[in-house]
Structures are given as structure tokens and as C-alpha cells.
Design a protein around this motif. Structure first.
Motif, mmCIF file in Angstrom:
data_model
loop_
_atom_site.group_PDB
_atom_site.id
_atom_site.type_symbol
_atom_site.label_atom_id
_atom_site.label_comp_id
_atom_site.label_asym_id
_atom_site.label_seq_id
_atom_site.Cartn_x
_atom_site.Cartn_y
_atom_site.Cartn_z
ATOM 1 N N HIS A 217 0.871 -1.060 0.003
ATOM 2 C CA HIS A 217 -0.144 0.164 0.158
ATOM 3 C C HIS A 217 0.809 1.126 -0.203
ATOM 4 N N PRO A 218 1.782 1.351 0.760
ATOM 5 C CA PRO A 218 2.716 2.795 0.749
ATOM 6 C C PRO A 218 3.453 2.767 -0.421
ATOM 7 N N PHE A 219 3.989 1.621 -1.070
ATOM 8 C CA PHE A 219 4.613 1.569 -2.351
ATOM 9 C C PHE A 219 3.710 1.947 -3.310
ATOM 10 N N VAL A 220 2.558 1.629 -3.464
ATOM 11 C CA VAL A 220 1.571 2.250 -4.486
ATOM 12 C C VAL A 220 1.455 3.722 -4.356
ATOM 13 N N LYS A 241 -9.998 -3.065 -0.581
ATOM 14 C CA LYS A 241 -10.735 -2.344 -1.375
ATOM 15 C C LYS A 241 -10.071 -0.877 -1.881
ATOM 16 N N SER A 242 -9.152 -0.491 -0.823
ATOM 17 C CA SER A 242 -8.793 0.555 -1.209
ATOM 18 C C SER A 242 -7.494 0.771 -2.359
ATOM 19 N N LEU A 243 -7.010 -0.438 -2.485
ATOM 20 C CA LEU A 243 -6.074 -1.069 -3.406
ATOM 21 C C LEU A 243 -6.497 -0.772 -4.923
ATOM 22 N N PHE A 244 -7.708 -0.918 -5.153
ATOM 23 C CA PHE A 244 -8.409 -0.809 -6.297
ATOM 24 C C PHE A 244 -8.694 0.929 -6.787
#
Length: 369
Positions: A217-220, A241-244
Motif C-alpha cells: 500500500h505505501p509503495f503504491v 478495497k482501497s487498493l483498487f
């Protein structure tokens, strides 16, 4: 590319029947400057602007120049010289110590509109070249006109100053080969000087992360802030869900669709599972990526190399140059955010052909080759 995308999106949202706009572009830099050639600033007639051409020292004057270009409906080129001690010169005393040419182009609703041309390049996956007239005899009515290079025949037919088109084409090939922009002077048959900004536009970096742990997540988020495209390959059933909404794309690691990987893609293997990373490494060595990073200690990766050797699949020296293990720059990173920062910095250094050391140890100028 991030700035170009933002400018294109902002321009496309404008009601051109109610609002006029101009584009300011840094066309030449001699000496030091905060921004380099290709930096852009979109200016609306109400004084709103997006982007920047300096660290803040030139934007005020550039705003006025752009509004003048809008009112006069005429392009212009302005040279800012911050190397002089003249107190009346814009930018003096701010430590830039450079000479900067800025092209101001009113944006008309026509195909030669530079923002419209740029809009066709935001998703490009290959090097593109834009050649713009940035100086010379303005009676040629060519100042500010930009030509996108598609092929030799097309360029020779469409470049607005035909007499010098063959010379410009030769330099385009050199810029493509060097992957670097240049501002060059030419002389017409009428002995008039013409200045041309040959801009190399690189595809946006495509970061592909193989893994679905919390450290993704921090990477993205960091990569997206840099303006990169980010694909996450993981067990999609376990994805937050936040990844999408933050990643450009999330793919199932057992799905049919594969991440599109080219030589402007960077890969990081972060499944935290030896077998998964090992299998992915073998497969991804067949791609054109310039960067394959592996999380974990060096001995973990060496075990993979040894196993591949025993299986008769020795890692070539060329492939060894693409593998970064442990991945990231040595900044003492401890947290997932810091680790992601160190890896993004290393990817940037690889794509820029730099060694990632402290700038105070660099000989010569910051931006020089």
C-alpha cells in the motif's frame, strides 16, 4: 509525464467558448535552473495556472506574459537571465544562475494546438519526439509551431520550415538515440536563424508489484505521487478495497490477464514467499524490463541463482545487470514507507542512468550527463 497529464486534463475541462488559455514551455536552459527543458505551465485568462517553469521565481512574470499572449493571440519567446547582477532582472538573487528561454503559446482550438498534441502522448509506451520553433525571424509565422515526429516522410512534409527540415530530422535521430532533448540553431537559405526545441518525451514509468502484503500500500501511494502507473499482481480475493482506487490496475496472480511489461517497466517481487518469488523471477527474466527488484537478503536471491544453475538455466550477465537484490538504495530504510521510498529512488536512478549517490559527491552540474 505527470505534469503533462495534469495540464491535458485541466485543458480538456475548460469551456473554450468562455475561457482562453496559453501554454508556457521551458525551451532552453543554459546553466542552472530549478526546472529543465520541457517544464510547462498552463495559464488561463483569469490568472489561474497549473504546473510551473521554475521554483517560483519566474511564475509571476510568466503569468503576465502568458496573459499577454492570450490577449494578442500571438506566441512569444522570453529569455530570463538570472546570471546577471542587474536588480531589475526577474529571478535575480534567487540562486538560479541560469539563462532560461520560455515559449508562450496561445492555445487555439486547432489541431496544431500543443496541448492537443501532448494529449495523444499521455499513454505512449515508446519514445516520442516533438520539434517546436522557439526562435528566429517571426515573419515566418512559425514561432511556437510544434511538429510531432511519426516517420521521416511525415516530418519532412509537415515541418513548418521546409529548408531546414532535413537537418532537424538528422538531429531528431540523434536525440532519439541519446534519449535526450536539445535546443539547436539552424540557418535557412535566406540566412535567417531558426531555433528549434527537439523534445524527447519518455513513457511514464510502469511499476509492477508482485505481492499483496500490507507493505504494498505505501509503495503504491508513493509511486502514484510520482505520476507512475502501478499494477499490483496478487490474490485478488484478498485485496483491500482501497487498493483498487489507488493502483492503476490490480490483477489476479492466477488469472489469464498478465501485466503488460516493456523496457519502461520496473518490477518488484515482494510476495514474501520464496517459491512464488522464484517462479516469478524465472518468468519475468523473459520480459524487456530494465529493473527486477527482490525484497529480502542477498543470500535468498543467491539461492535462486544456484537452483537455476543446477537446473541448467544459468542467469546471464546481461540479466544479472537487471536484477537488484537487495532492492533499493542504502538509506537505512526500516519501515514499509521508507523501504518503498528507497526502491522508488533506485528505480528512478536506473531509468535515468545515474548511480544514486549523494549530489554533493557528483562532479559537474546536477543535470549534466
Amino acid at each position: 509525464m505527470k505534469e503533462i497529464k495534469s495540464i491535458v486534463e485541466a485543458y480538456n475541462s475548460i469551456d473554450l467558448s468562455q475561457t482562453k488559455a496559453a501554454l508556457a514551455t521551458v525551451a532552453r536552459v543554459e546553466g542552472s535552473s530549478y526546472r529543465r527543458t520541457g517544464a510547462r505551465m498552463l495559464v488561463l485568462d483569469d490568472g489561474t495556472y497549473l504546473g510551473g517553469i521554475s521554483g517560483g521565481c519566474l511564475e509571476g512574470d510568466a503569468l503576465r506574459r502568458a496573459q499577454k499572449a492570450i490577449i494578442q493571440d500571438k506566441p512569444s519567446i522570453v529569455t530570463y537571465d538570472t546570471t546577471q547582477d542587474d536588480g531589475a532582472q526577474i529571478g535575480v538573487g534567487l540562486g538560479c544562475n541560469g539563462i532560461i528561454d520560455v515559449l508562450f503559446t496561445p492555445l487555439r482550438d486547432e489541431e496544431t494546438n500543443p496541448v492537443k498534441i501532448l494529449s495523444t502522448l499521455t499513454e505512449t509506451r515508446r519514445l516520442r519526439i516533438l520539434a517546436a520553433i522557439t526562435g528566429g525571424n517571426e515573419t515566418m509565422n512559425a514561432l511556437g509551431k510544434a511538429t510531432l515526429y511519426e516517420n521521416d516522410e511525415q516530418f519532412l512534409q509537415s515541418f513548418p520550415v521546409p529548408h531546414i527540415a532535413p537537418e532537424v530530422l538528422t538531429d531528431i535521430k540523434r536525440c532519439l538515440n541519446n534519449q535526450s532533448s536539445a535546443t539547436l540553431n539552424y540557418c535557412t537559405k535566406q540566412n535567417q536563424e531558426v531555433k528549434v526545441f527537439i523534445e524527447v518525451i519518455l513513457p511514464v514509468v510502469h511499476l509492477v508489484l508482485y505481492g499483496g502484503g500490507y507493505d504494498v500500500h505505501p509503495f503504491v501511494r508513493i509511486a502514484k505521487e510520482l505520476g507512475w502507473n502501478v499494477t499490483v499482481v496478487m490474490n485478488i480475493n484478498k485485496a483491500n478495497k482501497s487498493l483498487f482506487t489507488t493502483a492503476t490496475e490490480v490483477l489476479h496472480n492466477k488469472g489469464e490477464k498478465q501485466a503488460a511489461i516493456d523496457n519502461y517497466s520496473a518490477i518488484v517481487l515482494m510476495a514474501h514467499d520464496y517459491k512464488t518469488d522464484f517462479n516469478n523471477l524465472q518468468r519475468l527474466l523473459e520480459t524487456k524490463t530494465r529493473y527486477i527488484g527482490l525484497l529480502g537478503p542477498r543470500k535468498r536471491t543467491q539461492k535462486m541463482f544456484d537452483t537455476m544453475m543446477k537446473e541448467g538455466n544459468v542467469v546471464s550477465e546481461e540479466n544479472m545487470q537487471r536484477i537488484f537484490s537487495p532492492t533499493g538504495l542504502d538509506i537505512g530504510a526500516l519501515t514499509p514507507e521508507e523501504i518503498a521510498l528507497s526502491i522508488c529512488a533506485e528505480i528512478r536512478s536506473v531509468f535515468a542512468n545515474r548511480n544514486g549517490t549523494s549530489l554533493r559527491l557528483r562532479e559537474g552540474t546536477i543535470h549534466g550527463n
